[in-house]
Design an enzyme around this catalytic site. Sequence first.
Site, PDB file in Angstrom:
ATOM      1  N   TYR A 178       0.825  -1.210   0.000  1.00  0.00           N
ATOM      2  CA  TYR A 178       0.000   0.000   0.000  1.00  0.00           C
ATOM      3  C   TYR A 178       0.866   1.269   0.000  1.00  0.00           C
ATOM      4  CZ  TYR A 178      -4.585  -2.234   0.556  1.00  0.00           C
ATOM      5  OH  TYR A 178      -5.758  -2.937   0.358  1.00  0.00           O
ATOM      6  N   HIS A 234      -9.461  -6.552  -1.521  1.00  0.00           N
ATOM      7  CA  HIS A 234      -8.673  -5.662  -2.382  1.00  0.00           C
ATOM      8  C   HIS A 234      -8.731  -6.196  -3.797  1.00  0.00           C
ATOM      9  CE1 HIS A 234      -5.311  -3.662  -4.355  1.00  0.00           C
ATOM     10  NE2 HIS A 234      -4.981  -4.869  -4.789  1.00  0.00           N
ATOM     11  N   GLU A 284       1.457  -6.492  -8.587  1.00  0.00           N
ATOM     12  CA  GLU A 284       0.963  -7.092  -7.347  1.00  0.00           C
ATOM     13  C   GLU A 284       1.017  -8.621  -7.402  1.00  0.00           C
ATOM     14  OE1 GLU A 284      -2.047  -3.308  -6.526  1.00  0.00           O
ATOM     15  OE2 GLU A 284      -2.908  -5.294  -6.887  1.00  0.00           O
TER      16      GLU A 284
HETATM   17  P1  ATP Z   1      -8.124  -1.564  -2.405  1.00  0.00           P
HETATM   18  O1  ATP Z   1      -6.903  -0.843  -2.922  1.00  0.00           O
HETATM   19  O2  ATP Z   1      -7.934  -2.167  -1.035  1.00  0.00           O
HETATM   20  O3  ATP Z   1      -8.688  -2.520  -3.404  1.00  0.00           O
HETATM   21  P2  ATP Z   1      -9.759   0.657  -3.171  1.00  0.00           P
HETATM   22  O4  ATP Z   1      -8.936   0.669  -4.415  1.00  0.00           O
HETATM   23  O5  ATP Z   1     -11.252   0.560  -3.303  1.00  0.00           O
HETATM   24  O6  ATP Z   1      -9.294  -0.504  -2.199  1.00  0.00           O
HETATM   25  P3  ATP Z   1      -8.052   2.739  -2.135  1.00  0.00           P
HETATM   26  O7  ATP Z   1      -8.371   4.180  -2.297  1.00  0.00           O
HETATM   27  O8  ATP Z   1      -6.983   2.138  -2.981  1.00  0.00           O
HETATM   28  O9  ATP Z   1      -9.429   1.927  -2.292  1.00  0.00           O
HETATM   29  O10 ATP Z   1      -7.712   2.515  -0.593  1.00  0.00           O
HETATM   30  C1  ATP Z   1      -7.014   1.351  -0.178  1.00  0.00           C
HETATM   31  C2  ATP Z   1      -7.612   0.855   1.118  1.00  0.00           C
HETATM   32  O11 ATP Z   1      -7.342   1.799   2.147  1.00  0.00           O
HETATM   33  C3  ATP Z   1      -9.132   0.708   1.122  1.00  0.00           C
HETATM   34  O12 ATP Z   1      -9.577  -0.500   0.574  1.00  0.00           O
HETATM   35  C4  ATP Z   1      -9.427   0.789   2.595  1.00  0.00           C
HETATM   36  O13 ATP Z   1      -9.159  -0.462   3.245  1.00  0.00           O
HETATM   37  C5  ATP Z   1      -8.424   1.814   3.076  1.00  0.00           C
HETATM   38  N1  ATP Z   1      -9.008   3.144   3.080  1.00  0.00           N
HETATM   39  C6  ATP Z   1      -9.252   3.941   2.005  1.00  0.00           C
HETATM   40  N2  ATP Z   1      -9.795   5.109   2.364  1.00  0.00           N
HETATM   41  C7  ATP Z   1      -9.902   5.054   3.731  1.00  0.00           C
HETATM   42  C8  ATP Z   1     -10.385   5.957   4.728  1.00  0.00           C
HETATM   43  N3  ATP Z   1     -10.869   7.156   4.403  1.00  0.00           N
HETATM   44  N4  ATP Z   1     -10.331   5.561   6.015  1.00  0.00           N
HETATM   45  C9  ATP Z   1      -9.821   4.348   6.366  1.00  0.00           C
HETATM   46  N5  ATP Z   1      -9.336   3.463   5.478  1.00  0.00           N
HETATM   47  C10 ATP Z   1      -9.389   3.803   4.182  1.00  0.00           C
HETATM   48 MG    MG Z   2      -6.820   0.644  -4.431  1.00  0.00          MG
END
Ligand code: ATP
Ligand code: MG
Length: 138
Positions: free
Chosen positions: A49, A115, A126
């Site tokens: 991440y 994810h 990944e």
């Molecule tokens: P992922 O990458 O896990 O598939 P996503 O692409 O839908 O999810 P991202 O914006 O990439 O979302 O965020 C990665 C992860 O970080 C999210 O899946 C969530 O677990 C966490 N996350 C994102 N935004 C928030 C927030 N505002 N508060 C807490 N955790 C968050």
């Molecule tokens: Mg994401």
Amino acid sequence: MSRTFSILKPDATRRNLTGKINAVIEEAGLRIVAQKRVKLSTAQAEAFYGVHKERPFFGELVGQMTAEPVVVQVLEADDAVPKYREVMGATNPEQAAEGTIRKLFALSIGENSVHGSDSDENAAIEIAQFFTDAEIVG
Ligand code: ATP
Ligand code: MG
């Protein structure tokens, strides 16, 4: 055929939901061509991440991802990346569409059960972080 990378997150393994989530994945026409259950180290979760490292929730995210085992997967389908994003639903489960994994199972925006890669390029990166070519059997 293309591939995407998936993680069944700790909130899902903790609640014994991996089979139910895999059923949704398979019913949507995605094929699970590699899968293993692993416990992520802090270094692995931080690297995975890394794009979010300046975000306020980064520490919480790494803590959640390392708290319990996860299931890492390679999924195959036509247009696997957008197809799985659709099956997953919106990041915030309150905004996720009916029938999506996050609508069905997620606890919160942080503990959102799955994810999925957001581009073909990131899917390849990944997948290579967790699987060798020989472990992916289509
Ligand atoms: P992922 O990458 O896990 O598939 P996503 O692409 O839908 O999810 P991202 O914006 O990439 O979302 O965020 C990665 C992860 O970080 C999210 O899946 C969530 O677990 C966490 N996350 C994102 N935004 C928030 C927030 N505002 N508060 C807490 N955790 C968050
Ligand atoms: Mg994401």
